[in-house]
Every structure is written in structure tokens, then in C-alpha cells.
Design a protein around this motif. Structure first.
Motif, PDB file in Angstrom:
ATOM      1  N   ASP A   1      -4.211   5.462  10.041  1.00 21.38           N
ATOM      2  CA  ASP A   1      -4.541   6.501   9.051  1.00 21.38           C
ATOM      3  C   ASP A   1      -3.413   6.783   8.049  1.00 21.38           C
ATOM      4  N   TYR A   2      -2.478   5.823   7.917  1.00 24.92           N
ATOM      5  CA  TYR A   2      -1.336   6.118   7.029  1.00 24.92           C
ATOM      6  C   TYR A   2      -1.746   6.271   5.564  1.00 24.92           C
ATOM      7  N   LEU A   3      -2.808   5.587   5.155  1.00 23.21           N
ATOM      8  CA  LEU A   3      -3.261   5.733   3.761  1.00 23.21           C
ATOM      9  C   LEU A   3      -3.784   7.146   3.503  1.00 23.21           C
ATOM     10  N   LEU A   4      -4.469   7.698   4.514  1.00 24.95           N
ATOM     11  CA  LEU A   4      -4.953   9.082   4.392  1.00 24.95           C
ATOM     12  C   LEU A   4      -3.768  10.048   4.386  1.00 24.95           C
ATOM     13  N   GLY A   5      -2.739   9.718   5.190  1.00 23.13           N
ATOM     14  CA  GLY A   5      -1.526  10.539   5.209  1.00 23.13           C
ATOM     15  C   GLY A   5      -0.887  10.594   3.826  1.00 23.13           C
ATOM     16  N   ILE A   6      -0.751   9.420   3.221  1.00 22.89           N
ATOM     17  CA  ILE A   6      -0.135   9.337   1.884  1.00 22.89           C
ATOM     18  C   ILE A   6      -0.970  10.118   0.868  1.00 22.89           C
TER      19      ILE A   6
ATOM     20  N   ASN B   1       0.806  -1.233   0.000  1.00 25.87           N
ATOM     21  CA  ASN B   1       0.000   0.000   0.000  1.00 25.87           C
ATOM     22  C   ASN B   1       0.833   1.274   0.000  1.00 25.87           C
ATOM     23  N   VAL B   2       2.126   1.149   0.297  1.00 22.49           N
ATOM     24  CA  VAL B   2       2.973   2.336   0.458  1.00 22.49           C
ATOM     25  C   VAL B   2       3.822   2.523  -0.801  1.00 22.49           C
ATOM     26  N   PRO B   3       3.664   3.639  -1.497  1.00 19.08           N
ATOM     27  CA  PRO B   3       4.479   3.869  -2.697  1.00 19.08           C
ATOM     28  C   PRO B   3       5.967   3.875  -2.351  1.00 19.08           C
ATOM     29  N   SER B   4       6.803   3.537  -3.323  1.00 20.51           N
ATOM     30  CA  SER B   4       8.247   3.461  -3.045  1.00 20.51           C
ATOM     31  C   SER B   4       8.828   4.827  -2.691  1.00 20.51           C
ATOM     32  N   SER B   5       8.117   5.900  -3.047  1.00 22.44           N
ATOM     33  CA  SER B   5       8.602   7.253  -2.735  1.00 22.44           C
ATOM     34  C   SER B   5       8.352   7.630  -1.269  1.00 22.44           C
TER      35      SER B   5
ATOM     36  N   GLY C   1      -0.252  13.802   1.034  1.00 24.19           N
ATOM     37  CA  GLY C   1       1.081  14.325   0.751  1.00 24.19           C
ATOM     38  C   GLY C   1       2.195  13.890   1.686  1.00 24.19           C
ATOM     39  N   SER C   2       1.943  12.857   2.486  1.00 22.24           N
ATOM     40  CA  SER C   2       2.992  12.385   3.395  1.00 22.24           C
ATOM     41  C   SER C   2       4.148  11.740   2.629  1.00 22.24           C
ATOM     42  N   THR C   3       5.377  11.959   3.126  1.00 14.31           N
ATOM     43  CA  THR C   3       6.545  11.278   2.549  1.00 14.31           C
ATOM     44  C   THR C   3       7.131  10.248   3.523  1.00 14.31           C
ATOM     45  N   ILE C   4       6.655  10.284   4.787  1.00 17.29           N
ATOM     46  CA  ILE C   4       7.085   9.314   5.805  1.00 17.29           C
ATOM     47  C   ILE C   4       5.847   8.875   6.574  1.00 17.29           C
ATOM     48  N   VAL C   5       5.667   7.560   6.736  1.00 17.01           N
ATOM     49  CA  VAL C   5       4.583   7.072   7.601  1.00 17.01           C
ATOM     50  C   VAL C   5       5.195   6.290   8.763  1.00 17.01           C
ATOM     51  N   ARG C   6       4.543   6.377   9.937  1.00 17.96           N
ATOM     52  CA  ARG C   6       5.060   5.759  11.159  1.00 17.96           C
ATOM     53  C   ARG C   6       4.072   4.663  11.584  1.00 17.96           C
TER      54      ARG C   6
ATOM     55  N   VAL D   1       7.491  15.183   4.885  1.00 17.43           N
ATOM     56  CA  VAL D   1       6.246  15.406   5.627  1.00 17.43           C
ATOM     57  C   VAL D   1       5.893  14.077   6.280  1.00 17.43           C
ATOM     58  N   SER D   2       6.058  14.006   7.607  1.00 17.63           N
ATOM     59  CA  SER D   2       5.802  12.754   8.317  1.00 17.63           C
ATOM     60  C   SER D   2       4.422  12.802   8.959  1.00 17.63           C
ATOM     61  N   MET D   3       3.489  12.074   8.361  1.00 17.92           N
ATOM     62  CA  MET D   3       2.138  12.008   8.938  1.00 17.92           C
ATOM     63  C   MET D   3       1.474  10.712   8.504  1.00 17.92           C
ATOM     64  N   GLY D   4       0.726  10.151   9.427  1.00 13.99           N
ATOM     65  CA  GLY D   4       0.065   8.882   9.162  1.00 13.99           C
ATOM     66  C   GLY D   4       0.659   7.770  10.001  1.00 13.99           C
ATOM     67  N   MET D   5      -0.226   7.092  10.775  1.00 12.01           N
ATOM     68  CA  MET D   5       0.187   5.972  11.612  1.00 12.01           C
ATOM     69  C   MET D   5      -0.649   4.747  11.217  1.00 12.01           C
ATOM     70  N   SER D   6      -0.605   3.697  12.040  1.00  9.41           N
ATOM     71  CA  SER D   6      -1.267   2.445  11.642  1.00  9.41           C
ATOM     72  C   SER D   6      -2.700   2.644  11.156  1.00  9.41           C
TER      73      SER D   6
END
Length: 223
Positions: free
Chosen positions: A199-204, A14-18, A207-212, A192-197
Motif C-alpha cells: 500500500d505504499y502508493l496509497l501512503g504517498i 513510483n516513489v517521488p524523490s521527496s 502524504g507519506s514522506t517515508i515508505v517501508r 510521516v512514515s506510512m505505506g508498505m509493499s
């Protein structure tokens, strides 16, 4: 394949390589981290200085440790020697202390400015206005051992997708303002680090570039 490896495979789908995946390993034992490591992961997030130091000393040295929790100024000196990035630079005293500790080590410390946009008062960080006012060119230049790589933030603790998206948009807008202003010529300011277990898809999506991601990889935290 272990559950952890399986979970990582699903999330990677689900997480793009970028987008960088930080596996939030706080409260989880070294064995669990090694399962994720053996599945190919190298970025891990911790939120307790003592725990991060102990794990860093025990586990392989090519692990990149991100400190993501509430950092007290008196604990900065424990974290700076081991953290590839401190994502939670949340107040002015912390900026000064990170500068001081990094200077002592002759290190340039990568950090993210933690922003507070959520509705809970308990969350820490700069408001958008505070961050834009504080981080001027003179202020940034006065802290040469800190490399500001972007911003980090959390959405309100809610199931309401619109509120979460709105919070993430505010974080991204603040990033854009800083990116187009004081950091316009800075090639390092791009995270831009936003999104956790949950809501990480919403973060991406916003415009998120890092998910935690923690519990979606390791399961419920182990105390």
C-alpha cells in the motif's frame, strides 16, 4: 541485473524523490542487503534487535538502520547504538528507556511516534488522542536525548482501499495536529512514515514522506 536491483528500479520509478525509501530487510540475509546496497540503497529497516546488531556489525557503516518493529524496553540498549531512527516508539515506558540509553551514549536519538489507527487490536502504538495529550512541550523538553521527527503508522490489514486510505488520513491528521501544535517551531518534525509493499502508493498519495518496502524488493521473507 538481479531481481532485487530490478525490483528497486521499478519501485524507485513510483516513489517521488521527496519520499524516503526504507528497504525492509528483516529475515533476509546480508547477501540480499548487499544486492540492494549495490543498487544504491542505504536505508534499511529491521524489526529484531539481535538481527539488526549482527547485520550492522557485518555490513558497510554508511548503512542507515531504521528500527521498525515492536521494541521491548529491555532491548532498547541494543538498538540505540546502531539505529539512525527508531520508528516504533509506541508507549511511554519506551520513551523513558530510549532517553536513558541515548543519554548514556551521549547521543540524540531520532524517533517517530508510532500511532495505532488500524482495526486490528494486535497493532501497537499511541492512539491519536493519547499522542496529542502526552507530547506536550514540557514532556518533550524532559527528554532532551530524543529528537521526535514525526509519526509512523500502519493501515488495517485489508484489501479495501477506502479503509486503508482512511487509516492513512488519520495518521496524517494526527501528524498535522502535532505539527501545528507542540512541534510548530521544530524543524526536525517533518516525517510521516506510512505505506508498505502492498500500500505504499496509497501512503504517498495521502502524504507519506517515508515508505517501508520489504517483500516488493526482496521477495517473500526467508526464514
Amino acid at each position: 541485473m538481479s531481481n532485487i536491483a530490478e525490483n528497486i528500479k521499478n519501485i524507485r520509478g513510483n516513489v517521488p524523490s521527496s519520499v524516503k525509501l526504507v528497504c525492509v530487510s528483516k529475515f533476509h540475509p546480508c547477501e540480499a542487503i548487499m544486492e540492494a546496497y549495490n543498487a544504491g540503497e542505504r536505508c534499511f529497516g529491521e524489526n529484531r534487535p539481535q538481527e539488526m546488531v549482527e547485520k550492522a556489525k557485518t555490513l558497510p557503516n554508511d548503512i542507515q538502520w531504521h528500527f521498525i518493529g515492536n521494541l521491548q524496553t529491555n532491548k532498547v540498549k541494543m538498538v540505540v547504538p546502531y539505529a539512525v531512527m527508531i520508528q516504533s516508539m509506541s508507549n511511554e515506558r519506551l520513551v523513558d528507556e530510549i532517553e536513558k540509553c541515548a543519554a548514556r551514549l551521549g547521543k540524540i536519538q531520532d524517533v517517530l511516534i508510532e500511532l495505532h489507527v488500524a482495526q486490528e487490536e494486535t497493532k501497537q502504538g499511541f492512539t491519536a488522542d493519547e499522542a496529542i495529550a502526552l507530547f506536550t512541550r514540557n514532556y518533550v523538553d524532559a527528554h532532551p536525548h530524543i529528537r521526535i521527527c514525526g509519526v509512523m503508522g500502519m493501515a488495517s490489514n485489508t484489501d479495501n482501499v477506502e479503509i486503508i486510505k482512511n487509516d492513512f488520513r488519520k495518521i496524517k491528521q494526527t501528524y498535522d495536529t502535532l505539527r501545528n501544535g507542540v512541534f510548530a517551531d521544530d524543524p526536525h518534525f517533518n516525517e510521516v512514515s506510512m505505506g508498505m509493499s502492498g500500500d505504499y502508493l496509497l501512503g504517498i498519495e495521502t502524504g507519506s514522506t517515508i515508505v517501508r518496502v520489504g517483500s516488493a524488493i526482496f521477495g517473500a521473507r526467508q526464514y
